[in-house]
Enzyme design. Structure first.
Site, PDB file in Angstrom:
ATOM      1  N   GLU A 289       0.822  -1.215   0.000  1.00  0.00           N
ATOM      2  CA  GLU A 289       0.000   0.000   0.000  1.00  0.00           C
ATOM      3  C   GLU A 289       0.855   1.264   0.000  1.00  0.00           C
ATOM      4  O   GLU A 289       0.416   2.308  -0.450  1.00  0.00           O
ATOM      5  CB  GLU A 289      -0.939   0.027   1.222  1.00  0.00           C
ATOM      6  CG  GLU A 289      -2.278  -0.601   0.920  1.00  0.00           C
ATOM      7  CD  GLU A 289      -3.385  -0.269   1.930  1.00  0.00           C
ATOM      8  OE1 GLU A 289      -3.143   0.438   2.919  1.00  0.00           O
ATOM      9  OE2 GLU A 289      -4.504  -0.745   1.707  1.00  0.00           O
ATOM     10  N   HIS A 315       8.597 -26.894   1.452  1.00  0.00           N
ATOM     11  CA  HIS A 315       7.836 -27.971   0.807  1.00  0.00           C
ATOM     12  C   HIS A 315       6.734 -27.401  -0.062  1.00  0.00           C
ATOM     13  O   HIS A 315       5.747 -28.080  -0.339  1.00  0.00           O
ATOM     14  CB  HIS A 315       7.282 -28.918   1.876  1.00  0.00           C
ATOM     15  CG  HIS A 315       8.386 -29.498   2.712  1.00  0.00           C
ATOM     16  ND1 HIS A 315       8.991 -30.703   2.423  1.00  0.00           N
ATOM     17  CD2 HIS A 315       9.052 -28.990   3.780  1.00  0.00           C
ATOM     18  CE1 HIS A 315       9.961 -30.926   3.286  1.00  0.00           C
ATOM     19  NE2 HIS A 315      10.018 -29.901   4.133  1.00  0.00           N
ATOM     20  N   LYS A 429     -13.595   0.905  -3.161  1.00  0.00           N
ATOM     21  CA  LYS A 429     -14.420   1.277  -2.001  1.00  0.00           C
ATOM     22  C   LYS A 429     -15.687   1.976  -2.474  1.00  0.00           C
ATOM     23  O   LYS A 429     -16.800   1.651  -2.056  1.00  0.00           O
ATOM     24  CB  LYS A 429     -13.644   2.264  -1.131  1.00  0.00           C
ATOM     25  CG  LYS A 429     -13.174   1.714   0.175  1.00  0.00           C
ATOM     26  CD  LYS A 429     -12.674   2.866   1.040  1.00  0.00           C
ATOM     27  CE  LYS A 429     -11.622   2.409   2.010  1.00  0.00           C
ATOM     28  NZ  LYS A 429     -11.062   3.474   2.806  1.00  0.00           N
TER      29      LYS A 429
HETATM   30  O1  PA5 Z   1      -3.096   1.323   5.917  1.00  0.00           O
HETATM   31  C1  PA5 Z   1      -4.212   1.791   5.740  1.00  0.00           C
HETATM   32  O2  PA5 Z   1      -4.426   3.005   5.825  1.00  0.00           O
HETATM   33  C2  PA5 Z   1      -5.384   0.895   5.441  1.00  0.00           C
HETATM   34  O3  PA5 Z   1      -4.986  -0.422   5.242  1.00  0.00           O
HETATM   35  C3  PA5 Z   1      -6.377   0.938   6.587  1.00  0.00           C
HETATM   36  O4  PA5 Z   1      -5.773   0.494   7.758  1.00  0.00           O
HETATM   37  C4  PA5 Z   1      -7.612   0.094   6.282  1.00  0.00           C
HETATM   38  O5  PA5 Z   1      -8.183   0.515   5.066  1.00  0.00           O
HETATM   39  C5  PA5 Z   1      -8.644   0.224   7.402  1.00  0.00           C
HETATM   40  O6  PA5 Z   1      -8.976   1.555   7.587  1.00  0.00           O
HETATM   41  P1  PA5 Z   1      -9.654   2.052   8.898  1.00  0.00           P
HETATM   42  O7  PA5 Z   1      -8.748   1.832  10.033  1.00  0.00           O
HETATM   43  O8  PA5 Z   1      -9.909   3.506   8.645  1.00  0.00           O
HETATM   44  O9  PA5 Z   1     -10.940   1.297   9.073  1.00  0.00           O
END
Ligand code: PA5
Length: 461
Positions: A289, A315, A429
């Site tokens: 990410e 394995h 999303k």
């Molecule tokens: O790293 C990030 O920002 C994302 O992976 C969030 O943690 C994930 O989308 C969950 O978001 P939130 O904590 O706002 O529910």
């Protein structure tokens, strides 16, 4: 006791041969280090990168411990609702710092911990079946306070809780969210729920050392002071101006050069430790990410983070690693001292071929497999590095978490991208909101429903 990084086999002309970072390029990276470091420090000083300072925030840790103490002995289960950065760190810490197979033991001196990080009904329903709400504490974690997956779980568990315990449902919920944004904060305020704050300047995947990971940790009895001490130590080493002494900068620079100059696009984190196996998932999200982005020139860039677990994946994946394309960089995590080591007993008559195992320990066997696989991949010409972990404890885990986060931040500087946003997850999303009928997303619904991505000529029915 500290972690060490040996990157001999990342460098071209090393024991693994010609696939590796050109030493000249590494020197250039060393020359640019001051500039990259100063950019990171500038961002930290201007308050953008709050994760750097989490190890010093002892008052938040104390508040988590105090709350855990106040509910000590009351709950058999902790259910964490969260996804992505709000779940993966806790899962990795649980695997590393709770007793192995903790959740399958009964009776337990600490609650069982279930991290519900998906909306698959079989998982959500499964947790509901095994965790009786009367004896369960629900920790809903969402930085944004609005993530559909987490909110839907929250609605379900809230209803089950109210049905089970009536008015005392409030004592079974603890909220971890932003101080301002989202739906959870006002809900927590209106109902006077116990709550913790995810600092505004700490992104989800960098939040494991905030109450996101610390609160479950306090409830589960992990050694939080050691965790933060290890993280602080890792942070300080990773901010060194001396490139050669800075593990995060060196690790990041090697990965960047391997990806951009050597065609080695995949990074495989390879812990030889059952306890560290979920560090892989945490690290995959962190790198994916943060670094998988479109850069300022419109180029799609970023390494492909991946993982394997020793000895299990010997394995499964090692065949590919050894003989498939040399497009992967491996980082082995070798544990020098395995706690709770076990002796392999004497072989009975008729199993003389197993004599070589008798009298050794499982830790020795695992360690031998780690060394042997590293050597085998080196001989197969695969670039690799070795992080030696003295022992899997809170200190070394904290240090590793911080190395990875700082290395990822360096990665952002090297690739020239913002490591702290995630614009690429937005489209999916928004389309989900459209499909689920969220007000304000009607146009998106028509767009998604009208969009054809399947052709009858290319279907097998
Ligand atoms: O790293 C990030 O920002 C994302 O992976 C969030 O943690 C994930 O989308 C969950 O978001 P939130 O904590 O706002 O529910």
């Amino acid at each position: 006791m500290v972690l060490t990084l040996d990157y001999t086999c990342f460098v071209r002309g090393g024991p693994q041969g010609e696939v590796g970072v050109d030493p000249e390029h590494l020197e250039q990276a060393a020359d640019q280090h001051a500039e990259k470091l100063s950019s990171l420090k500038g961002k930290r000083d201007s308050g953008q990168l709050g994760f750097f300072d989490l190890p010093d925030d002892r008052s938040t840790m104390a508040a988590c411990l105090e709350y855990a103490e106040s509910v000590s002995g009351r709950f058999e289960n902790i259910v964490v609702m969260g996804i992505g950065g709000s779940a993966l760190g806790t899962q990795a810490l649980h695997a590393a710092l709770s007793r192995p197979l903790h959740d399958s033991r009964l009776p337990n001196d600490r609650p069982r911990l279930f991290v519900v990080d998906n909306v698959d009904p079989s998982l959500v329903g499964g947790v509901l079946r095994v965790a009786n709400p009367e004896t369960t504490l629900f920790n809903v974690i969402s930085k944004s306070g609005s993530t559909a997956e987490t909110m839907s779980q929250f609605l379900l568990f809230l209803e089950a809780l109210k049905a089970a315990v009536g008015d005392s449902w409030r004592d079974h919920i603890v909220v971890t969210t932003d101080a301002q944004q989202g739906f959870l904060r006002p809900f927590a305020d209106v109902h006077a729920l116990k709550s913790f704050v995810v600092p505004d300047n700490v992104g989800g995947r960098f939040s494991v050392l905030s109450p996101v990971g610390l609160l479950p940790g306090a409830l589960m009895g992990w050694n939080l002071p050691q965790l933060l001490e290890g993280a602080a130590h890792g942070r300080n080493r990773s901010l060194s101006g001396d490139f050669a002494q800075n593990p995060a900068a060196v690790w990041a620079a090697c990965h960047h050069l391997l990806d951009t100059r050597c065609g080695v696009h995949s990074q495989v984190l390879f812990p030889y430790s059952h306890r560290l196996r979920l560090m892989v998932d945490w690290n995959v999200q962190l790198v994916a990410e943060s670094l998988g982005k479109v850069d300022a020139q419109g180029r799609r860039i970023g390494p492909f983070p991946h993982g394997a677990v020793g000895a299990t994946d010997q394995h499964s994946q090692v065949q590919l690693f050894a003989q498939g394309p040399r497009d992967k960089a491996f980082t082995f995590l070798r544990v020098l001292n395995h706690k709770d080591d076990l002796l392999i007993p004497d072989h009975p008559q008729g199993l003389d071929e197993l004599a070589y195992l008798s009298g050794k320990t499982f830790g020795q066997l695992l360690d031998a497999e780690c060394r042997a696989t590293q050597l085998a991949l080196t001989d197969a010409g695969c670039p690799n590095a070795l992080i030696s972990v003295p022992e899997v404890d809170a200190h070394s885990v904290g240090e590793f978490l911080m190395w990875s986060m700082v290395a990822t931040a360096y990665g952002g500087e090297l690739y020239g991208v913002d490591a702290f946003d995630q614009p690429g997850v937005e489209a999916g999303k928004v389309a989900t909101y459209g499909l689920m009928g969220r007000p304000g997303f009607e146009q998106e619904r028509s767009r998604v429903e009208g969009r054809k991505i399947s052709d009858p000529n290319y279907r097998v029915i």
